[in-house]
Structures are given as C-alpha cells and as structure tokens.
Design an enzyme around this catalytic site. Structure first.
Site, short mmCIF file in Angstrom:
data_model
loop_
_atom_site.label_atom_id
_atom_site.label_comp_id
_atom_site.label_asym_id
_atom_site.label_seq_id
_atom_site.Cartn_x
_atom_site.Cartn_y
_atom_site.Cartn_z
N ASN A 80 37.57 8.54 -38.80
CA ASN A 80 38.10 8.40 -37.43
C ASN A 80 37.25 9.09 -36.36
O ASN A 80 37.73 9.43 -35.28
CB ASN A 80 39.58 8.80 -37.37
N ARG A 93 39.18 6.86 -30.77
CA ARG A 93 39.46 6.28 -32.09
C ARG A 93 39.84 4.81 -32.00
O ARG A 93 39.47 3.99 -32.85
CB ARG A 93 40.56 7.10 -32.79
N LYS A 123 32.43 13.69 -35.69
CA LYS A 123 32.34 13.80 -37.15
C LYS A 123 31.11 13.03 -37.66
O LYS A 123 30.51 12.25 -36.90
CB LYS A 123 33.64 13.26 -37.76
N THR A 149 45.73 9.77 -34.90
CA THR A 149 44.93 10.12 -36.10
C THR A 149 44.51 8.87 -36.87
O THR A 149 43.38 8.77 -37.34
CB THR A 149 45.77 11.03 -37.03
N ARG A 163 43.49 15.17 -26.49
CA ARG A 163 44.20 14.51 -27.61
C ARG A 163 44.53 13.07 -27.22
O ARG A 163 44.40 12.15 -28.02
CB ARG A 163 45.50 15.26 -27.95
N PHE A 211 44.56 13.92 -50.00
CA PHE A 211 43.33 13.35 -49.43
C PHE A 211 42.28 14.42 -49.11
O PHE A 211 41.17 14.10 -48.65
CB PHE A 211 43.64 12.51 -48.17
#
Ligand code: UDP
Ligand code: MG
Length: 198
Positions: A160, A150, A57, A139, A133, A105
């Site tokens: 994250n 993370r 990200k 998360t 995962r 959000f």
C-alpha cells in the site's frame, strides 16, 4: 580611515538627521512597533508545530513514486523538516510495528518492508497527523478513495505504498524512532502566515 568615517558622519549623516529628525524618530518607533507586533502575532499562531512521520514504502520507491508523494504534501501546504532514505532493519521494523508483531501477516509485512529502501520524512503543519491520514487513505487500497495516495497508486493491502502516523502520540513515538534530533530542522517558511490564519 577613522578621519574618513568621521567626515562622512559629520558631513552626511548628522546634517541629514537634524533636517529629518522627526521623520527619523517616527521611522524608528514605527519599526519597533512593527517588530513587537510581529512577535505578538507569531506567539498567537495556531499549532503549526504538529509533526508526523510519512514513509514511502519499498514498493513506492521501486515504482518511482517518491516525487509524486512529496509533491502532494508540499502542494497541500505542509513543511518538510526531515528526509532520509534507508534500508529498514528488522529491529526498527519490530519497534515501529510493535502492535502488529503477533498478527499472522507480520512475517509477510516484514518481508515487504525490507524489499528495498524506504524514504522516511517528517512533515510539519496545522493538523498534519489527521490531514495526512486522509491524504494517504484507507489501509486497504481496495477501500481507499480516489484522490488519496493509496487510492491512486495501489490495489492490495500487502503493497500500500506509504505509511502515515495515525495519532499525535504515535507520530511523536515514530519520529523519535526513525530520526535523531539533529536530523530534523526547525525553520520558518516564508508562506507560513499565508497558508495558516494567524
Ligand atoms: N497490513 C497487511 N495486512 C493487513 C493489515 C495490514 O499487510 O491485513 C500491513 C499494511 O502494509 C499496513 C501495515 O500493515 O499499512 C500497518 O497496518 P496498520 O493497521 O497500522 O495500517 P496503516 O496505519 O498503515 O493504515
Ligand atoms: Mg498504522
């Protein structure tokens, strides 16, 4: 030229064949058997074609974490089959996070995901969806284990660092959304039978 070729054949190849015909026959039949065996073991390989979407990200890209994240997936034994950097559009994001669009959000998620470019990747390998995962972690980074991406690189759910598809169906949908078929490569890595039992 053809005279030369015929001389070479009659002078070298034919005498060699007749002198070693039994060995030559064995070699040829051995090669055919090995080829067949290779084909058979390939078809009995486990499901190594499973694929997942991983995206670094914008915070991960800004913080120069792309290399470290790629390294974790390579090190684990997964195979990279697609990679690109892009500025995510509101439309792509809305489709990608369609299940979250009504969440309070969502506007801040949209702002976060467009803070800068994203590096999107498709990784392939046995059980890659579930394993990645686990590698990415919870998360909410506050609950993510150390050793996960993370858990090692982030502290807050709003930043994250990385995305990973959460199911095989989800992965298929997301890969089609982010990548065109021609952007994904089917290739055999030389360590495939070493990292995964046939
Ligand atoms: N997110 C957020 N606040 C929340 C929950 C989620 O900002 O309370 C963001 C976060 O970036 C998360 C993304 O929305 O990674 C997608 O949420 P999802 O529940 O799908 O989590 P993930 O699959 O990324 O672990
Ligand atoms: Mg998700």
């Amino acid at each position: 030229m053809s005279v030369l070729r015929s001389c070479v054949f009659h002078g070298v190849t034919r005498p060699f064949y007749w002198r070693h015909r039994e060995t030559t026959k064995e070699l040829v039949s051995g090669f055919a058997a090995a080829l067949l065996c290779g084909l058979r073991s390939k078809s009995s390989l486990p499901d190594v074609r499973e694929r997942t979407l991983i995206a670094v990200k914008p915070d991960g890209v800004h913080r120069r974490l792309v290399g470290q994240i790629i390294q974790r997936f390579e090190q684990r034994g997964f195979k990279l089959v697609g990679l690109k950097m892009l500025q995510v559009s509101d439309d792509l994001l809305a489709q990608h996070y369609c299940h979250l669009r009504t969440k309070p959000f969502y506007p801040s998620l949209q702002e976060y995901m467009t803070l800068g470019p994203v590096v999107a990747m498709v990784w392939e390998g046995h059980n890659v969806v579930q394993t990645s995962r686990t590698m990415v972690g919870h998360t909410n980074p506050a609950e993510a284990q150390s050793g996960t991406v993370r858990g090692d690189f982030s502290i807050h759910v709003s930043r994250n660092v990385v995305h990973a598809s959460d199911s095989r169906e989800g992965a298929e949908r997301e890969i089609q959304l982010w990548f065109q078929g021609k952007e994904l490569l089917n290739w055999d890595s030389c360590d495939q039978t070493i990292t995964c039992e046939p």
